[in-house]
Scaffold this active site. Structure first.
Site, PDB file in Angstrom:
ATOM      1  N   ARG A 129       0.811  -1.229   0.000  1.00  0.00           N
ATOM      2  CA  ARG A 129       0.000   0.000   0.000  1.00  0.00           C
ATOM      3  C   ARG A 129       0.842   1.276   0.000  1.00  0.00           C
ATOM      4  NH1 ARG A 129      -3.206  -2.983   3.915  1.00  0.00           N
ATOM      5  NH2 ARG A 129      -4.844  -4.039   2.752  1.00  0.00           N
ATOM      6  N   LYS A 151       3.166  11.138 -11.798  1.00  0.00           N
ATOM      7  CA  LYS A 151       2.256  10.291 -12.583  1.00  0.00           C
ATOM      8  C   LYS A 151       2.949   8.953 -12.813  1.00  0.00           C
ATOM      9  CE  LYS A 151      -0.696  13.358 -15.268  1.00  0.00           C
ATOM     10  NZ  LYS A 151      -1.019  13.852 -16.627  1.00  0.00           N
ATOM     11  N   GLU A 193       9.435  16.735 -25.615  1.00  0.00           N
ATOM     12  CA  GLU A 193       8.840  17.204 -24.355  1.00  0.00           C
ATOM     13  C   GLU A 193       9.448  18.542 -23.932  1.00  0.00           C
ATOM     14  OE1 GLU A 193       6.211  15.706 -23.312  1.00  0.00           O
ATOM     15  OE2 GLU A 193       6.399  13.519 -23.351  1.00  0.00           O
ATOM     16  N   LYS A 235       7.587  22.468 -15.170  1.00  0.00           N
ATOM     17  CA  LYS A 235       6.744  21.349 -14.726  1.00  0.00           C
ATOM     18  C   LYS A 235       6.438  21.468 -13.231  1.00  0.00           C
ATOM     19  CE  LYS A 235       5.429  16.663 -15.112  1.00  0.00           C
ATOM     20  NZ  LYS A 235       5.520  15.365 -15.746  1.00  0.00           N
ATOM     21  N   GLU A 245      -4.253  16.933 -11.642  1.00  0.00           N
ATOM     22  CA  GLU A 245      -4.838  17.287 -12.930  1.00  0.00           C
ATOM     23  C   GLU A 245      -6.342  17.549 -12.853  1.00  0.00           C
ATOM     24  OE1 GLU A 245      -2.900  15.439 -16.347  1.00  0.00           O
ATOM     25  OE2 GLU A 245      -4.798  15.505 -17.400  1.00  0.00           O
ATOM     26  N   ARG A 249      -2.946  21.177 -14.981  1.00  0.00           N
ATOM     27  CA  ARG A 249      -1.900  20.207 -15.330  1.00  0.00           C
ATOM     28  C   ARG A 249      -2.100  19.598 -16.715  1.00  0.00           C
ATOM     29  NH1 ARG A 249       1.165  15.628 -11.660  1.00  0.00           N
ATOM     30  NH2 ARG A 249       2.349  14.782 -13.394  1.00  0.00           N
ATOM     31  N   ASN A 253      -0.087  18.051 -21.427  1.00  0.00           N
ATOM     32  CA  ASN A 253      -0.402  17.043 -22.443  1.00  0.00           C
ATOM     33  C   ASN A 253      -0.559  17.642 -23.835  1.00  0.00           C
ATOM     34  OD1 ASN A 253      -0.346  14.457 -21.303  1.00  0.00           O
ATOM     35  ND2 ASN A 253      -2.192  14.923 -20.149  1.00  0.00           N
ATOM     36  N   HIS A 256      -0.254  15.465 -26.856  1.00  0.00           N
ATOM     37  CA  HIS A 256      -0.322  14.068 -26.410  1.00  0.00           C
ATOM     38  C   HIS A 256      -1.600  13.357 -26.829  1.00  0.00           C
ATOM     39  CE1 HIS A 256       3.144  15.350 -24.171  1.00  0.00           C
ATOM     40  NE2 HIS A 256       3.282  14.188 -23.559  1.00  0.00           N
ATOM     41  N   HIS A 260      -0.767  10.019 -28.305  1.00  0.00           N
ATOM     42  CA  HIS A 260      -1.150   8.731 -27.720  1.00  0.00           C
ATOM     43  C   HIS A 260      -1.906   7.880 -28.733  1.00  0.00           C
ATOM     44  CE1 HIS A 260      -0.861  10.175 -23.233  1.00  0.00           C
ATOM     45  NE2 HIS A 260       0.309   9.989 -23.790  1.00  0.00           N
ATOM     46  N   HIS A 273       7.591   7.245 -27.818  1.00  0.00           N
ATOM     47  CA  HIS A 273       6.637   8.182 -27.227  1.00  0.00           C
ATOM     48  C   HIS A 273       6.961   9.620 -27.665  1.00  0.00           C
ATOM     49  CE1 HIS A 273       4.004  10.067 -24.275  1.00  0.00           C
ATOM     50  NE2 HIS A 273       5.026  10.784 -23.835  1.00  0.00           N
TER      51      HIS A 273
HETATM   52  P1  NAD Z   1      12.287   4.581 -22.300  1.00  0.00           P
HETATM   53  O1  NAD Z   1      12.119   4.517 -20.858  1.00  0.00           O
HETATM   54  O2  NAD Z   1      11.795   3.459 -23.120  1.00  0.00           O
HETATM   55  O3  NAD Z   1      13.837   4.821 -22.613  1.00  0.00           O
HETATM   56  C1  NAD Z   1      14.238   4.956 -23.938  1.00  0.00           C
HETATM   57  C2  NAD Z   1      15.349   3.959 -24.298  1.00  0.00           C
HETATM   58  O4  NAD Z   1      16.587   4.437 -23.839  1.00  0.00           O
HETATM   59  C3  NAD Z   1      15.189   2.581 -23.731  1.00  0.00           C
HETATM   60  O5  NAD Z   1      15.609   1.633 -24.665  1.00  0.00           O
HETATM   61  C4  NAD Z   1      16.125   2.609 -22.535  1.00  0.00           C
HETATM   62  O6  NAD Z   1      16.560   1.344 -22.156  1.00  0.00           O
HETATM   63  C5  NAD Z   1      17.248   3.429 -23.069  1.00  0.00           C
HETATM   64  N1  NAD Z   1      18.055   4.166 -22.102  1.00  0.00           N
HETATM   65  C6  NAD Z   1      17.629   4.793 -20.989  1.00  0.00           C
HETATM   66  N2  NAD Z   1      18.631   5.514 -20.467  1.00  0.00           N
HETATM   67  C7  NAD Z   1      19.714   5.310 -21.258  1.00  0.00           C
HETATM   68  C8  NAD Z   1      21.036   5.804 -21.239  1.00  0.00           C
HETATM   69  N3  NAD Z   1      21.434   6.704 -20.343  1.00  0.00           N
HETATM   70  N4  NAD Z   1      21.891   5.379 -22.187  1.00  0.00           N
HETATM   71  C9  NAD Z   1      21.471   4.505 -23.139  1.00  0.00           C
HETATM   72  N5  NAD Z   1      20.222   4.037 -23.238  1.00  0.00           N
HETATM   73  C10 NAD Z   1      19.352   4.448 -22.301  1.00  0.00           C
HETATM   74  O7  NAD Z   1      11.598   5.905 -22.896  1.00  0.00           O
HETATM   75  P2  NAD Z   1      11.517   7.412 -22.395  1.00  0.00           P
HETATM   76  O8  NAD Z   1      11.446   8.215 -23.614  1.00  0.00           O
HETATM   77  O9  NAD Z   1      12.532   7.698 -21.373  1.00  0.00           O
HETATM   78  O10 NAD Z   1      10.112   7.451 -21.644  1.00  0.00           O
HETATM   79  C11 NAD Z   1       8.897   7.258 -22.349  1.00  0.00           C
HETATM   80  C12 NAD Z   1       7.847   6.841 -21.355  1.00  0.00           C
HETATM   81  O11 NAD Z   1       7.639   7.897 -20.420  1.00  0.00           O
HETATM   82  C13 NAD Z   1       6.511   6.551 -21.987  1.00  0.00           C
HETATM   83  O12 NAD Z   1       6.003   5.349 -21.496  1.00  0.00           O
HETATM   84  C14 NAD Z   1       5.646   7.713 -21.548  1.00  0.00           C
HETATM   85  O13 NAD Z   1       4.291   7.376 -21.428  1.00  0.00           O
HETATM   86  C15 NAD Z   1       6.242   8.058 -20.221  1.00  0.00           C
HETATM   87  N6  NAD Z   1       6.001   9.425 -19.787  1.00  0.00           N
HETATM   88  C16 NAD Z   1       5.531   9.608 -18.529  1.00  0.00           C
HETATM   89  C17 NAD Z   1       5.322  10.876 -18.049  1.00  0.00           C
HETATM   90  C18 NAD Z   1       4.878  11.081 -16.626  1.00  0.00           C
HETATM   91  O14 NAD Z   1       4.541  12.217 -16.258  1.00  0.00           O
HETATM   92  N7  NAD Z   1       4.882  10.059 -15.801  1.00  0.00           N
HETATM   93  C19 NAD Z   1       5.598  11.987 -18.864  1.00  0.00           C
HETATM   94  C20 NAD Z   1       6.094  11.773 -20.139  1.00  0.00           C
HETATM   95  C21 NAD Z   1       6.298  10.462 -20.592  1.00  0.00           C
HETATM   96  N1  GLY Z   2       3.478  14.528 -18.703  1.00  0.00           N
HETATM   97  C1  GLY Z   2       2.216  15.056 -18.309  1.00  0.00           C
HETATM   98  C2  GLY Z   2       2.092  15.259 -16.849  1.00  0.00           C
HETATM   99  O1  GLY Z   2       2.972  14.960 -16.086  1.00  0.00           O
HETATM  100  O2  GLY Z   2       1.066  15.716 -16.405  1.00  0.00           O
END
Ligand code: NAD
Ligand code: GLY
Length: 373
Positions: A129, A151, A193, A235, A245, A249, A253, A256, A260, A273
């Protein structure tokens, strides 16, 4: 503003959320600095959650830094990629926690990009939890966006990030040096982003990104440092006002809703992404123009910037027949939708965004124009 030299760059951005407030540390060499971990809760055990790509690069270094603080440091390495942001991968984290008898005090460390960060956060929100977790983002996208704001989620085949929770980390440790190993395509994805923050909140930053895109693409440390810091500040400012949100917030997006739909429609992982968001930014700018918020010159400017970041600006065809219908159906699953009505983030003047619906016919024109652009 002239970005500081990287070696002297160590800044903290605070995210103000009452008793859930925390610091985002941004700097070079932070992964190997004891100060990065000094204020974290003590516990018998820590669990590093990472993936098969990041583990060989950085996991041992993080294990070394945590060992003096936590008698037991475990690491679980997940399969890499957006297509693995699933229940199955989430369960691997729970399997590891339970098999090591991790208790309520265990601290989770998300070492990787946004996929690892979102899944670790969700695991932390639900294990016993709720246990503490720390974000150690290693992609540009994760440093400028996903590691900040709490998030957390996994994907469902029918919709992106549909299962999750709001759950804040204890701290975010952004070591800019980790960006040196990032593949070029991932750097571009992160820039999507970064770019989004300009039109929604700060046109001075937008001007700066335009002027410094070549430096960002060349990974000049000073330019990356400034981009990460300013993105986190914006942010933190938004999340500080609207953590869950209820309204504001949603502007984060921008791009997005279209993005998406592209990700889900192409199959998770086909487009990154950030690539889907980059194209989505152009589509959302076109929609903003159609609704009277910006002019054609603004759309052109944004399109050129997205292209300069190495990102796609022509939308993919998601269905051989009724492509528009497919986009609309996918966008109706978006979390911002209300009673089946799609809500879009649109710019109603450079540097300011609002959330609103739009007539299907107008959205259809944007999709058609964007797929043949
Ligand atoms: P990812 O986590 O898939 O990383 C991208 C790639 O880079 C992967 O293959 C990873 O293994 C590799 N990698 C990571 N760090 C590395 C490094 N230092 N050197 C070499 N390779 C490395 O993708 P991302 O673009 O980081 O994140 C995308 C995700 O984030 C999506 O799922 C998206 O929905 C999410 N997201 C969440 C929020 C939020 O507010 N929580 C906001 C934006 C995006
Ligand atoms: N990436 C969108 C949010 O964090 O709200």
């Amino acid at each position: 503003m002239t970005p500081q030299a990287p070696s002297s760059f160590h800044q903290q951005v605070d995210i103000d959320l009452g008793d859930r407030s925390y610091a985002i540390d941004i700097g070079a060499g932070l992964l190997d600095s004891p100060d990065s971990y000094a204020q974290l809760p003590s516990a018998r055990s820590a669990m590093i959650v990472t993936n098969e790509t990041v583990a060989p690069l950085y996991a041992k270094r993080l294990e070394r830094m945590l060992a003096p603080r936590y008698p037991q440091v475990h690491t679980v390495s997940l399969p890499d990629g957006e297509s693995h942001k699933t229940w199955e991968s989430l369960n691997l984290i729970f399997d590891a926690l339970l098999s090591h008898a991790c208790d309520r005090k265990t601290v989770l460390f998300a070492l990787g990009g946004g996929v690892v960060g979102d899944m670790t956060g969700f695991a932390a929100a639900s294990y016993m939890r709720g246990v503490a977790f720390v974000q150690v983002p290693t992609t540009l996208l994760a440093q400028v966006d996903s590691s900040v704001g709490g998030k957390t989620a996994i994907n469902h085949p029918l919709g992106k990030n549909m299962i999750g929770a709001f759950y804040q980390p204890q701290r975010v440790v952004c070591d800019l040096d980790t960006l040196t190993t990032l593949p070029a395509r991932e750097l571009s994805a992160g820039l999507a982003e970064v770019i989004k923050y300009g039109p929604i909140a700060d046109m001075v930053f937008f001007d700066w990104i335009e002027a410094n895109m070549a430096a960002l693409m060349a990974r000049e440390p000073g330019a990356l440092a400034h981009a990460v810091k300013r993105s986190c500040e914006i942010k933190a400012w938004v999340v500080g006002q609207d953590e869950r949100e209820a309204g504001l917030r949603a502007i984060l997006n921008f791009g997005h809703t279209f993005g998406h739909a592209i990700e889900a429609g192409m199959g998770y992982g086909a487009w990154l992404h950030g690539e889907a968001v980059g194209c989505g930014l152009v589509m959302a700018a076109r929609l903003s123009q159609a609704l009277g918020g910006v002019d054609g010159a603004f759309v052109e400017r944004l399109t050129r910037l997205v292209q300069a970041a190495g990102l796609p600006t022509v939308a993919p065809v998601l269905a051989a027949s009724d492509n528009v219908g497919r986009y609309l159906a996918l966008m109706r699953v978006d979390k911002k939708s209300e009673a089946g009505e799609i809500k879009f983030v649109v710019i109603d003047g450079p540097g300011h965004a609002v959330v609103r619906s739009a007539p299907d016919a107008v959205v259809a024109q944007v999709i058609e124009a964007s797929t043949r652009a």
